[in-house]
Structures are given as structure tokens and as C-alpha cells.
Design a protein around this motif. Structure first.
Motif, short mmCIF file in Angstrom:
data_model
loop_
_atom_site.label_atom_id
_atom_site.label_comp_id
_atom_site.label_asym_id
_atom_site.label_seq_id
_atom_site.Cartn_x
_atom_site.Cartn_y
_atom_site.Cartn_z
N GLY A 57 0.81 -1.21 0.00
CA GLY A 57 0.00 0.00 0.00
C GLY A 57 0.84 1.26 0.00
N GLU A 58 0.18 2.36 0.24
CA GLU A 58 0.83 3.67 0.24
C GLU A 58 1.57 3.91 1.56
OE1 GLU A 58 0.94 5.74 -2.39
OE2 GLU A 58 -0.09 4.12 -3.46
N GLY A 59 2.68 4.61 1.46
CA GLY A 59 3.38 5.07 2.65
C GLY A 59 4.10 4.02 3.46
N CYS A 60 4.41 2.87 2.87
CA CYS A 60 5.16 1.82 3.59
C CYS A 60 6.65 2.14 3.58
CB CYS A 60 4.92 0.46 2.95
SG CYS A 60 3.24 -0.16 3.14
N TYR A 61 7.32 1.81 4.67
CA TYR A 61 8.75 2.07 4.78
C TYR A 61 9.44 0.85 5.40
CZ TYR A 61 13.19 4.31 5.80
OH TYR A 61 14.53 4.62 5.85
N LEU A 62 10.40 0.29 4.67
CA LEU A 62 11.20 -0.83 5.17
C LEU A 62 12.65 -0.38 5.23
CD1 LEU A 62 8.61 -2.26 3.89
CD2 LEU A 62 10.07 -4.27 3.72
N GLU A 63 13.24 -0.47 6.40
CA GLU A 63 14.62 -0.06 6.60
C GLU A 63 15.54 -1.20 6.16
OE1 GLU A 63 17.09 2.59 6.98
OE2 GLU A 63 15.52 3.17 8.40
N PRO A 64 16.38 -1.01 5.14
CA PRO A 64 17.32 -2.07 4.80
C PRO A 64 18.33 -2.30 5.95
CG PRO A 64 17.13 -0.46 3.02
CD PRO A 64 16.46 0.14 4.24
N PRO A 65 18.86 -3.52 6.08
CA PRO A 65 18.60 -4.65 5.21
C PRO A 65 17.27 -5.35 5.52
CG PRO A 65 20.15 -5.30 6.89
CD PRO A 65 19.92 -3.83 7.08
N PHE A 66 16.62 -5.78 4.46
CA PHE A 66 15.37 -6.53 4.51
C PHE A 66 15.65 -7.90 3.91
CE2 PHE A 66 11.62 -7.42 1.61
CZ PHE A 66 10.88 -8.09 2.56
N HIS A 67 15.13 -8.95 4.53
CA HIS A 67 15.40 -10.31 4.08
C HIS A 67 14.10 -11.05 3.81
CE1 HIS A 67 19.36 -9.41 5.74
NE2 HIS A 67 18.75 -9.09 6.87
N ALA A 68 14.03 -11.77 2.71
CA ALA A 68 12.83 -12.54 2.38
C ALA A 68 13.21 -13.66 1.42
CB ALA A 68 11.76 -11.66 1.76
N ASN A 69 12.69 -14.86 1.69
CA ASN A 69 13.03 -16.01 0.84
C ASN A 69 12.68 -15.79 -0.62
OD1 ASN A 69 13.59 -17.13 3.34
ND2 ASN A 69 12.73 -19.13 2.80
N PHE A 70 11.56 -15.10 -0.85
CA PHE A 70 11.13 -14.81 -2.21
C PHE A 70 11.04 -13.30 -2.43
CE2 PHE A 70 10.30 -19.24 -2.11
CZ PHE A 70 10.38 -19.68 -3.43
N GLY A 71 11.80 -12.54 -1.68
CA GLY A 71 11.91 -11.11 -1.89
C GLY A 71 10.60 -10.35 -1.77
N GLY A 72 9.62 -10.92 -1.07
CA GLY A 72 8.32 -10.27 -0.93
C GLY A 72 7.29 -10.71 -1.94
N ARG A 73 7.62 -11.66 -2.80
CA ARG A 73 6.70 -12.09 -3.87
C ARG A 73 5.36 -12.55 -3.33
NH1 ARG A 73 7.04 -14.20 -9.20
NH2 ARG A 73 5.53 -15.85 -9.64
#
Length: 208
Positions: A57-73
Motif C-alpha cells: 500500500g501507500e506510505g510503507c517504509y522498510l529499513e534495509p537490510p530486509f530479508h525474504a526467501n522470495f523477496g516479498g513475492r
């Protein structure tokens, strides 16, 4: 049903399936790009997140580093979600997070599990169960949320908690395993931390 379909059915499957591995590699390349962005490249970060996530959605903020097996897919975010450093999403199947939820540093949400039977685990079998988190939740630092868990709206999860079971709306919960300590209550309408009171002006602005 092939292994790609089994990923989202809670059935046992082989995660080394070549089709799955090919998709995952593409996702991880994009995740790498996101984690290499500079703090000044906010527009690029937003562009990459919209390419990486199933929904965001709008206005989301993720501070790197971010980790995900499928990159958020397989991740579905509402609006104005904040995640501090090292959010880890084991997104082998779907993760749903409601708007205005906040994640402290080093939070892990896992959807993947492995059979206890040694013979099956030795062959690399895996199963996945979706995780659902409601709106306006606060997930404290280093909390871990396990496969299949649903957390209700306005829940507060204490730092370091291991969430193994569903939690309802409007609760404060913590521990290993995570258990409900209390409901969000009148005290929380007066104090925001220990003996520190919420100002009457702020209460008048946001409370009924």
C-alpha cells in the motif's frame, strides 16, 4: 498438483524444484538491489518494493537490510506499514499484514516448516502455512511469528516473543511461547510508558 502449487496448499513438496528455484533467484536479485540502495534513494526503494511485493500500500517504509526467501513475492502489505532493520519474511507462501502495523528490528515471520519425521526431512521436504497480522499492530524487536499464526487488530507483541498460536484483537501478549498478558485497557488511554501520561491535547485530538 505440482510443487509450485503445493507451496500454497500446506502439502509437503520439494523446494528444490527447478521452476521454483528459477523464480526465487529472480526475486532474490531484486531484493539484493533493494538492499544496496542509498538512504537518499527513497523513490527507487518505493519502486523496487512495488515490483517485489504481491501487494504493497501507500506510505510503507522498510529499513534495509530486509530479508525474504522470495523477496516479498508472496507478501501483502496494507498502507503505512513500518519495518525497522532486519525484518525477515520467510515468504514461501503468503503473509498478510494490515495497515499501520509496525515491526521492531530483527522480527522474523516464518511460513515454512519441515516434517519432524527424520526420513522425510532428510529428503528436503517442506510445507508452508500462511501468516496473517491485523491492522495497527506493534510487533516488538526480535519477535518470531511461526507458520499458520493469525494475529488480530491492535495487538502488541512484546520484544523477543515466540508466537506459536493465534492471538485476538486488542491484546498485549509476550513470552516464549507468547501468551496474552492483558487486554488493551483504560490505563493505556492515560499512560503511554510507565508513569508518563498522554497529554490531554493529544487525547482530545485522536480519542472519541
Amino acid at each position: 498438483m505440482n510443487d509450485k502449487q503445493k507451496m500454497h496448499s500446506q502439502a509437503l513438496y520439494n523446494p528444490d524444484d527447478p521452476e521454483i528455484s528459477k523464480i526465487q533467484l529472480t526475486c532474490l536479485e531484486r531484493l539484493y538491489d533493494f538492499n544496496q540502495t542509498r538512504p537518499s534513494e527513497q523513490k527507487l526503494r518505493q519502486q523496487l518494493l512495488h515490483e517485489m511485493f504481491a501487494e504493497i500500500g501507500e506510505g510503507c517504509y522498510l529499513e534495509p537490510p530486509f530479508h525474504a526467501n522470495f523477496g516479498g513475492r508472496h507478501v501483502h502489505f496494507g498502507d503505512r506499514i513500518y519495518a525497522n532493520f532486519n525484518l525477515t519474511l520467510v515468504d514461501d507462501t503468503h503473509i498478510y499484514v494490515g495497515s499501520r502495523t509496525m515491526f521492531g528490528p530483527n522480527v522474523t515471520i516464518a511460513t515454512a516448516g519441515h516434517p519432524i519425521l527424520p526420513e522425510l526431512r532428510a529428503q528436503g521436504y517442506q510445507y508452508n502455512a500462511p501468516v496473517r497480522i491485523g491492522e495497527n499492530c506493534w510487533i516488538g524487536a526480535s519477535a518470531t511469528i511461526l507458520p499458520g499464526v493469525t494475529i488480530g487488530n491492535n495487538a502488541v507483541i512484546g520484544a523477543g516473543s515466540i508466537v506459536t498460536k493465534d492471538l485476538p484483537d486488542n491484546v498485549v501478549a509476550y513470552g516464549d511461547p507468547c501468551k496474552i498478558a492483558r487486554q488493551v485497557n483504560q490505563h493505556d488511554r492515560e499512560y503511554y510508558f510507565k508513569d508518563l501520561k498522554i497529554s490531554s491535547d493529544l487525547l482530545a485530538k485522536y480519542m472519541d
